[in-house]
Design an enzyme around this catalytic site. Structure first.
Site, PDB file in Angstrom:
ATOM      1  N   GLY A 121       2.898  -8.877  -5.779  1.00  0.00           N
ATOM      2  CA  GLY A 121       4.041  -9.207  -4.925  1.00  0.00           C
ATOM      3  C   GLY A 121       5.204  -9.834  -5.693  1.00  0.00           C
ATOM      4  O   GLY A 121       6.352  -9.785  -5.233  1.00  0.00           O
ATOM      5  N   ASP A 141       7.553  -7.115  -6.469  1.00  0.00           N
ATOM      6  CA  ASP A 141       8.337  -6.790  -5.261  1.00  0.00           C
ATOM      7  C   ASP A 141       9.487  -7.779  -5.118  1.00  0.00           C
ATOM      8  O   ASP A 141      10.618  -7.397  -4.784  1.00  0.00           O
ATOM      9  CB  ASP A 141       7.444  -6.876  -4.015  1.00  0.00           C
ATOM     10  CG  ASP A 141       6.316  -5.860  -4.028  1.00  0.00           C
ATOM     11  OD1 ASP A 141       6.598  -4.665  -3.866  1.00  0.00           O
ATOM     12  OD2 ASP A 141       5.146  -6.264  -4.214  1.00  0.00           O
ATOM     13  N   ILE A 170       0.105 -11.626  -3.864  1.00  0.00           N
ATOM     14  CA  ILE A 170      -0.370 -11.884  -2.504  1.00  0.00           C
ATOM     15  C   ILE A 170      -1.579 -12.815  -2.537  1.00  0.00           C
ATOM     16  O   ILE A 170      -2.407 -12.741  -3.461  1.00  0.00           O
ATOM     17  CB  ILE A 170      -0.721 -10.549  -1.798  1.00  0.00           C
ATOM     18  CG1 ILE A 170      -0.860 -10.752  -0.294  1.00  0.00           C
ATOM     19  CG2 ILE A 170      -1.968  -9.920  -2.391  1.00  0.00           C
ATOM     20  CD1 ILE A 170      -0.941  -9.447   0.481  1.00  0.00           C
ATOM     21  N   ASP A 217       3.519  -1.634  -1.272  1.00  0.00           N
ATOM     22  CA  ASP A 217       4.257  -1.175  -0.083  1.00  0.00           C
ATOM     23  C   ASP A 217       5.367  -2.111   0.377  1.00  0.00           C
ATOM     24  O   ASP A 217       5.872  -1.974   1.487  1.00  0.00           O
ATOM     25  CB  ASP A 217       3.283  -0.912   1.079  1.00  0.00           C
ATOM     26  CG  ASP A 217       2.394  -2.112   1.385  1.00  0.00           C
ATOM     27  OD1 ASP A 217       2.567  -3.157   0.740  1.00  0.00           O
ATOM     28  OD2 ASP A 217       1.524  -2.003   2.258  1.00  0.00           O
ATOM     29  N   GLU A 223      -1.144  -3.634  -7.735  1.00  0.00           N
ATOM     30  CA  GLU A 223      -1.687  -3.176  -6.459  1.00  0.00           C
ATOM     31  C   GLU A 223      -2.811  -2.145  -6.590  1.00  0.00           C
ATOM     32  O   GLU A 223      -3.780  -2.190  -5.830  1.00  0.00           O
ATOM     33  CB  GLU A 223      -0.557  -2.630  -5.575  1.00  0.00           C
ATOM     34  CG  GLU A 223       0.248  -3.722  -4.855  1.00  0.00           C
ATOM     35  CD  GLU A 223       1.326  -4.362  -5.733  1.00  0.00           C
ATOM     36  OE1 GLU A 223       1.324  -4.147  -6.964  1.00  0.00           O
ATOM     37  OE2 GLU A 223       2.165  -5.097  -5.180  1.00  0.00           O
TER      38      GLU A 223
END
Ligand SMILES: CCC/C=C/C=C/C(=O)SCCNC(=O)CCNC(=O)[C@H](O)C(C)(C)COP(=O)(O)OP(=O)(O)OC[C@H]1O[C@@H](n2cnc3c(N)ncnc32)[C@H](O)[C@@H]1OP(=O)(O)O
Length: 308
Positions: free
Chosen positions: A154, A157, A98, A185, A177
């Site tokens: 990220g 993810d 991110i 999340d 994270e």
């Protein structure tokens, strides 16, 4: 110089000179309009190449990225010219996760007149970010992701929503994270345990944020192949994508959809789902064409399948 299998794969799928394709795969000059963080190309017939393209910021996922991914994969989903996607990244690493500068406002200062409204808005933000990676899974075209260098936060993810993961020997992976004070999340905690067999290893990675290097990524099942360098990996990814693109899109897309369904349901539910799926899809002309080619000892490449 490209390895011989890569050169033959490139020739096989396009008939173009391999060097032209090498350039198309690996050195795009910048993001492709309307995108500012993604570069889209067609390195070979039926293959779409999506490249993260913010190399100067280590492909950090800024606000534009989160919405551009959704647009991009929704387009790919309905593009009959695309049968398979290769996803990679430009620059030194795959992604730094991110964008800590650009995204701070959305997360740290959510808008709303009171706690309920702030919470509601924050929930909407998180669910919309989840869609950024869920679109990869919802897209019926298989996605082969090729990771080099760091894949942080990220990035995990993202890659766990892809169907096939490849990496270079210098790759490392980090569920980062907890280091920035949050529970992941947007998919890692839900998908990583379905990718890696060892629950203990998943817990260790997510709770300690330690780096996992290529060899462990391979032995744990996070990636299926490790390549010496990015050039070899992109050749391998393209060859694999070509193998997928050669086959019936009805069969390939049905296989992806049923594999994901089976992952999330019981064996009995999965069998029920595929029976209902195939009561329609077995009627495709692709079955007869494929069987005939197999009987004649021809490769799937020799068969012309209608677009889907
Ligand atoms: C609801 C939200 C859901 C999503 C949650 C996601 C969470 C996460 O992703 S947690 C992980 C966050 N990321 C990080 O903590 C990584 C931070 N970056 C690094 O550790 C290093 O940059 C890295 C090891 C990845 C690469 O190191 P390298 O030496 O190659 O590069 P740098 O000199 O550090 O960076 C080059 C320029 O890129 C900018 N940059 C790097 N990472 C980020 C980032 N995450 N966000 C924003 N910008 C980033 C860095 O500032 C440099 O820019 P400049 O100074 O302008 O050259």
């Amino acid at each position: 110089m490209w390895p011989s299998f890569a050169r033959s794969a490139l020739r096989k799928y396009t008939g173009l000179a391999s060097q032209t394709l090498v350039r198309a795969m690996s050195s795009s000059s910048g993001p492709t309009s309307p995108y500012t963080t993604l570069s889209i190309s067609r390195p070979a017939e039926a293959i779409t190449h999506v490249e993260l393209h913010r190399p100067e910021k280590r492909n950090a996922m800024n606000k534009a990225f989160w919405s551009e991914m959704v647009h991009c994969f929704n387009e790919i989903t309905v593009d009959p010219e695309c049968r398979v996607v290769v996803f990679s990244a430009a620059g030194k690493i795959f992604t730094a996760g991110i964008d800590l500068m650009d995204m701070a406002g959305d997360i740290l200062q959510p808008e709303g007149d009171d706690t309920a409204r702030i919470s509601w808005n924050l929930r909407k933000t998180v669910t919309s970010y989840q869609e950024t990676f869920s679109v990869i899974e919802k897209c019926p075209k298989p996605v082969v992701v090729a990771v080099h260098g760091a894949c942080v936060g990220g990035g995990i993810d993202l890659i766990t929503a892809c169907d096939i993961r490849l990496c270079t020997q210098d790759a490392w992976f980090q569920v980062k994270e907890v280091d920035i004070g949050l529970a992941a999340d947007v998919g890692t905690l839900q998908r990583l345990p379905k990718v890696i067999g060892s629950r203990s290893l998943v817990n260790e990675l997510a709770l300690t944020a330690r780096k996992m290097y290529a060899d462990e990524a391979k032995s744990s099942g996070l990636v299926s192949r490790v390549f010496a360098n990015k050039e070899d990996m992109m050749a391998g990814a393209l060859e694999m994508a070509g193998e997928i693109a050669d086959r019936s899109p009805v069969a390939v897309q049905g296989t992806k959809i049923n594999l994901i369904y089976a992952r999330d349901h019981s064996v009995a539910d999965g069998l029920n789902y595929v029976a209902t799926w195939n009561m329609s899809m077995l009627q495709t002309q692709d079955v007869m064409k494929s069987v005939q080619a197999a009987m004649e000892k021809k490769s799937p490449k020799a068969v012309t399948f209608s677009k889907l």
